[in-house]
Scaffold this motif. Structure first.
Motif, PDB file in Angstrom:
ATOM      1  N   GLN A 163       0.939  -1.266  -0.005  1.00 58.11           N
ATOM      2  CA  GLN A 163      -0.037   0.188  -0.132  1.00 58.11           C
ATOM      3  C   GLN A 163       0.842   1.165   0.041  1.00 58.11           C
ATOM      4  O   GLN A 163       0.594   2.217  -0.692  1.00 58.11           O
ATOM      5  CB  GLN A 163      -0.910   0.046   1.166  1.00 58.11           C
ATOM      6  N   ASN A 188      -5.445   3.311  -7.186  1.00 58.06           N
ATOM      7  CA  ASN A 188      -4.932   3.123  -5.907  1.00 58.06           C
ATOM      8  C   ASN A 188      -6.201   2.961  -4.921  1.00 58.06           C
ATOM      9  O   ASN A 188      -6.007   2.269  -3.867  1.00 58.06           O
ATOM     10  CB  ASN A 188      -4.285   4.273  -5.357  1.00 58.06           C
ATOM     11  N   LEU A 193       2.687   1.751  -3.366  1.00 62.07           N
ATOM     12  CA  LEU A 193       1.815   2.248  -4.294  1.00 62.07           C
ATOM     13  C   LEU A 193       1.609   3.671  -4.188  1.00 62.07           C
ATOM     14  O   LEU A 193       1.237   4.406  -5.463  1.00 62.07           O
ATOM     15  CB  LEU A 193       0.406   1.548  -4.494  1.00 62.07           C
TER      16      LEU A 193
END
Length: 281
Positions: A126, A162, A129
């Motif tokens: 996470q 995202n 990204l």
């Protein structure tokens, strides 16, 4: 509040280590939870307090990324760890005779280890990204910490992918463990209600009530934070909820487990009286 978190959780860890009666899977997981709470609050409270007291209200890009990896990883780990603790209670109450075999040392250590690995794998993906995306403007994080959603708002490119990945990850790390906890407690409740002894029912409820209280506090705030509709997205609510699961819950955890657990209270009194006796000598 931070000092209470450090003292309460440290005391719980020390008691579970020093008292041989607490060398069980339940207290091993509880020790992991206390250590996690200490690390979680330490990842953002000291830097936040320093920023409050200093004239330079800023944090470097690298420090922000590191804070996000640590805090998000610990948050994800706690989701999985609470599910593991629920499974431990399920085995203890529903299969008491097989409990020592099912929850042997190798297995419960592996379960705790995989909770940490899973949490940090999700956190690293996470964070990576987000941090590779372009940031523009003043780069002012409108939050108390480098929190995932707050940092994501600073990105000046399309974040549809995202948001999609974050939604899938939130469902996986929040809803799946929560479903596992729910199923475990359905079986636990069914078994408790079938017990003939009122004392047995009371003891079974007392061993689960502390964990269930922590689950409600943690998951209630986490679900509100990450699963709420965007129309309900406000700065004040985000900060209040962020402080609740980042500060209030870790502070309450050792209090809940010590007040609702007779074994912990007895172990703490025994260790305290022993040390007071040594001091008198």
């Amino acid at each position: 509040m931070y000092l209470i978190i450090l003292l309460g959780n440290s005391l719980l860890i020390i008691v579970s280590i020093l008292d041989s009666r607490l060398h069980t899977p339940m207290y091993f997981f509880l020790g992991n939870l206390s250590f996690l709470d200490i690390c979680y609050t330490s990842s953002f409270i000291p830097p936040m307090l320093i920023i409050f007291r200093s004239e330079r209200k800023s944090i470097s890009f690298l420090d922000c990324a590191l804070q996000m990896v640590i805090s998000l990883g610990l948050g994800c780990t706690e989701c999985v760890l609470l599910a593991v603790m629920a499974y431990d209670r399920y085995v203890a109450i529903c299969n008491p005779l097989r409990y020592p075999i099912i929850m042997n040392r190798v297995r419960y250590v592996h379960m705790a280890a995989w909770s940490w690995v899973t949490g940090y794998m999700i956190s690293l993906v996470q964070t990576a990204l987000i941090m590779v995306l372009p940031f523009c403007g003043n780069n002012v994080i409108d939050h108390l910490t480098c929190e995932l959603l707050a940092v994501l708002k600073l990105v000046c490119s399309d974040i549809t992918i995202n948001v999609l990945i974050m939604t899938v990850a939130s469902i996986a790390i929040l809803m799946l463990p929560l479903l596992s906890i729910f199923i475990s407690y359905v079986f636990i409740l069914s078994t408790i209600l079938r017990l003939n002894s009122a004392e047995g029912r009371k003891k079974a409820f007392s061993t689960c009530s502390a964990h269930l209280t922590v689950v409600i506090l943690f998951y209630g705030s986490a679900l509100f934070m990450y699963m709420k509709p965007k129309s309900k997205d406000t700065k004040i609510s985000d900060e209040i909820i962020g402080l609740f699961y980042g500060v209030i819950t870790p502070m309450l955890n050792p209090i809940i487990y010590s007040l609702r657990n007779k074994e912990v209270k007895e172990a703490a009194k025994k260790i305290l009286s022993r040390h007071l006796h040594l001091l008198k000598i």
